[in-house]
Write a protein that holds these residues in place. Structure first.
Motif, PDB file in Angstrom:
ATOM      1  N   MET A   1       0.778  -1.474  -0.039  1.00  0.00           N
ATOM      2  CA  MET A   1       0.260  -0.071  -0.366  1.00  0.00           C
ATOM      3  C   MET A   1       0.254   0.935  -0.049  1.00  0.00           C
ATOM      4  O   MET A   1       1.494   0.802   0.936  1.00  0.00           O
ATOM      5  CB  MET A   1      -1.132   0.130   1.432  1.00  0.00           C
ATOM      6  N   LYS A   2       0.342   1.734  -1.174  1.00  0.00           N
ATOM      7  CA  LYS A   2       1.079   2.892  -0.517  1.00  0.00           C
ATOM      8  C   LYS A   2       0.505   4.558  -0.401  1.00  0.00           C
ATOM      9  O   LYS A   2      -0.476   4.665  -1.532  1.00  0.00           O
ATOM     10  CB  LYS A   2       2.059   3.689  -2.555  1.00  0.00           C
ATOM     11  N   THR A   3      -0.057   5.391   0.468  1.00  0.00           N
ATOM     12  CA  THR A   3      -0.466   6.708   0.874  1.00  0.00           C
ATOM     13  C   THR A   3       0.465   7.528  -0.373  1.00  0.00           C
ATOM     14  O   THR A   3       1.400   7.731   0.414  1.00  0.00           O
ATOM     15  CB  THR A   3      -0.007   6.476   2.074  1.00  0.00           C
ATOM     16  N   TYR A   4       0.186   8.376  -1.090  1.00  0.00           N
ATOM     17  CA  TYR A   4       0.342   8.977  -2.000  1.00  0.00           C
ATOM     18  C   TYR A   4       0.331  10.621  -1.336  1.00  0.00           C
ATOM     19  O   TYR A   4       1.402  11.019  -1.654  1.00  0.00           O
ATOM     20  CB  TYR A   4      -0.790   8.899  -3.055  1.00  0.00           C
ATOM     21  N   LYS A  11      -6.803  10.270   3.115  1.00  0.00           N
ATOM     22  CA  LYS A  11      -5.316   9.856   2.937  1.00  0.00           C
ATOM     23  C   LYS A  11      -6.027   9.089   1.590  1.00  0.00           C
ATOM     24  O   LYS A  11      -7.264   8.829   0.876  1.00  0.00           O
ATOM     25  CB  LYS A  11      -4.879   8.982   3.588  1.00  0.00           C
ATOM     26  N   ILE A  13      -4.627   6.551  -1.734  1.00  0.00           N
ATOM     27  CA  ILE A  13      -3.900   5.101  -1.406  1.00  0.00           C
ATOM     28  C   ILE A  13      -3.952   5.369  -3.100  1.00  0.00           C
ATOM     29  O   ILE A  13      -4.874   4.901  -3.956  1.00  0.00           O
ATOM     30  CB  ILE A  13      -3.965   4.501  -0.817  1.00  0.00           C
ATOM     31  N   ILE A  14      -2.622   4.939  -3.251  1.00  0.00           N
ATOM     32  CA  ILE A  14      -2.491   4.507  -4.145  1.00  0.00           C
ATOM     33  C   ILE A  14      -2.296   2.655  -4.682  1.00  0.00           C
ATOM     34  O   ILE A  14      -1.255   1.995  -3.972  1.00  0.00           O
ATOM     35  CB  ILE A  14      -0.947   4.788  -5.685  1.00  0.00           C
ATOM     36  N   GLU A  15      -3.033   2.074  -4.844  1.00  0.00           N
ATOM     37  CA  GLU A  15      -3.212   0.482  -4.694  1.00  0.00           C
ATOM     38  C   GLU A  15      -4.762   0.175  -5.566  1.00  0.00           C
ATOM     39  O   GLU A  15      -5.512   1.199  -5.977  1.00  0.00           O
ATOM     40  CB  GLU A  15      -3.522   0.780  -2.974  1.00  0.00           C
ATOM     41  N   CYS A 298      -9.181   5.673  -3.230  1.00  0.00           N
ATOM     42  CA  CYS A 298      -7.990   4.618  -3.241  1.00  0.00           C
ATOM     43  C   CYS A 298      -7.836   4.330  -4.981  1.00  0.00           C
ATOM     44  O   CYS A 298      -9.250   5.107  -5.492  1.00  0.00           O
ATOM     45  CB  CYS A 298      -8.582   3.335  -3.365  1.00  0.00           C
ATOM     46  N   GLU A 302      -1.401   5.879 -11.168  1.00  0.00           N
ATOM     47  CA  GLU A 302      -0.516   7.489 -10.808  1.00  0.00           C
ATOM     48  C   GLU A 302      -0.452   8.917 -10.515  1.00  0.00           C
ATOM     49  O   GLU A 302      -0.665   9.440 -10.286  1.00  0.00           O
ATOM     50  CB  GLU A 302       0.824   6.548  -9.960  1.00  0.00           C
ATOM     51  N   GLU A 324       3.353  13.784   2.024  1.00  0.00           N
ATOM     52  CA  GLU A 324       3.311  13.029   0.192  1.00  0.00           C
ATOM     53  C   GLU A 324       4.551  12.385   0.707  1.00  0.00           C
ATOM     54  O   GLU A 324       5.066  12.501   1.032  1.00  0.00           O
ATOM     55  CB  GLU A 324       2.370  14.548  -0.506  1.00  0.00           C
ATOM     56  N   LEU A 325       3.785  11.248  -0.665  1.00  0.00           N
ATOM     57  CA  LEU A 325       5.055  10.528  -0.618  1.00  0.00           C
ATOM     58  C   LEU A 325       5.497  10.818  -1.927  1.00  0.00           C
ATOM     59  O   LEU A 325       5.079  11.611  -2.809  1.00  0.00           O
ATOM     60  CB  LEU A 325       4.590   9.600  -0.621  1.00  0.00           C
TER      61      LEU A 325
END
Length: 325
Positions: A1-4, A11, A13-15, A298, A302, A324-325
């Motif tokens: 899981m990637k919390t963008y 939040k 999330i990219i998934e 979700c 990207e 942010e990531l």
């Protein structure tokens, strides 16, 4: 899981949603969401950039969402899904696929759902579709609306139509000012009392038909206030203006912000938790943040996640991206 990225209330999330459900949501958010609000990929014939499925593959994909959504939903929570029409490949025949999807979703034996109400969103600005049969052969009319389906686990999900009232018509405003009208028995056999319509409730009850542009230019459009505030303002929309300035092609299937706000206001209270499992450019998260609801969005793409960040540059928002990531 990637919390963008994260904000004060939510939040992004990219998934893939199914992976996110298995690894995170089912473990931490069972029976937690008051509202699941989403516009999933439509069952279109031509595969689009935003990844829609087709035919039976789409139906199987869509139906398996039912028990997952049900598991995440509070007992008095709601599911709101925008679902467009579909056409048979290469034929001027409307498909029943979207209806089959809906019926199988609602009647999934593991989900325990029921259909609460259907809404229609009419948009005359939509491009002529299906193009082959509308603009080339000219044997069909334009599909100018989409369906929105309100679904729940209970017959009585949390809802309050007093929060989404329409402005009164001119005639109703006049009636309230005069404090009298023609009471008595009508041809329909309804008996209208002398004071039945004299109470000012702040507006009239919303309809399940959203007229984003007027059907009749001579007639006043009376959408709920939160929908009306976004009607006919796309050219001034901060997100679209910023995308144009940066040379970005915006997500092609964005939900109308006014419609999103209508259902958030209608079906939730402040601090309630909202999920959009197919968020795209994150209209749901933006509106939830603006209306002080907690949210999780979700999205698997990207590129659209990058667009979602643009929404939180909007000066109308008090809250900004915190991490942010």
């Amino acid at each position: 899981m990637k919390t963008y990225f994260q904000t004060e209330n939510g939040k992004f999330i990219i998934e893939d949603f199914f992976k996110l459900y298995d690894t995170y949501l089912s473990k931490h958010y069972k029976n937690k969401f008051q509202l699941i609000l989403t516009s999933p990929p439509f069952p279109l014939n031509a595969k689009k950039q935003y990844g829609n499925y087709q035919g039976d593959e789409y139906k199987n994909w869509f139906i398996q969402l039912a028990p997952l959504f049900s598991n995440l939903l509070k007992e008095d929570g709601s599911i709101v899904i925008e679902l467009g029409n579909a056409w048979e490949p290469g034929r001027p025949v409307q498909s029943t696929l979207h209806l089959e999807c809906l019926l199988n979703f609602v009647h999934h034996e593991e989900a325990g759902l029921r259909l609460i109400q259907e809404f229609i969103v009419y948009n005359p600005s939509r491009l002529p579709s299906p193009a082959q049969w509308v603009t080339v052969n000219r044997i069909r009319t334009i599909d100018s609306y989409t369906h929105i389906w309100w679904i729940a686990k209970s017959d009585f999900p949390k809802a309050d139509n007093r929060k989404v009232l329409r402005p009164y018509s001119k005639s109703m405003k006049s009636l309230l000012a005069k404090k009298k009208y023609n009471a008595g028995k009508r041809p329909s056999e309804h008996n209208i009392g002398k004071k039945s319509f004299l109470k000012n409730n702040g507006g009239s009850i919303a309809h399940n038909f959203f007229e984003l542009e007027p059907l009749d230019e001579k007639r006043e459009v009376r959408l709920p206030h939160n929908v009306l505030s976004f009607s006919n303002t796309n050219s001034n929309d901060f997100f679209l203006k910023t995308c144009r300035e940066r040379g970005i092609t915006p997500h092609p299937a964005r939900m109308h912000k006014g419609i999103v706000e209508f259902f958030i206001e209608f079906l939730t209270d402040e601090d309630d938790l909202i999920l959009d499992p197919f968020a795209g450019s994150n209209t749901t998260g933006y509106c939830a943040e603006k209306m002080n609801r907690r949210w999780i969005s979700c999205e698997i793409n990207e590129k659209y996640a990058e667009q979602a960040k643009i929404r939180f540059e909007d000066p109308l928002l008090n809250n900004r991206i915190l991490q942010e990531l």
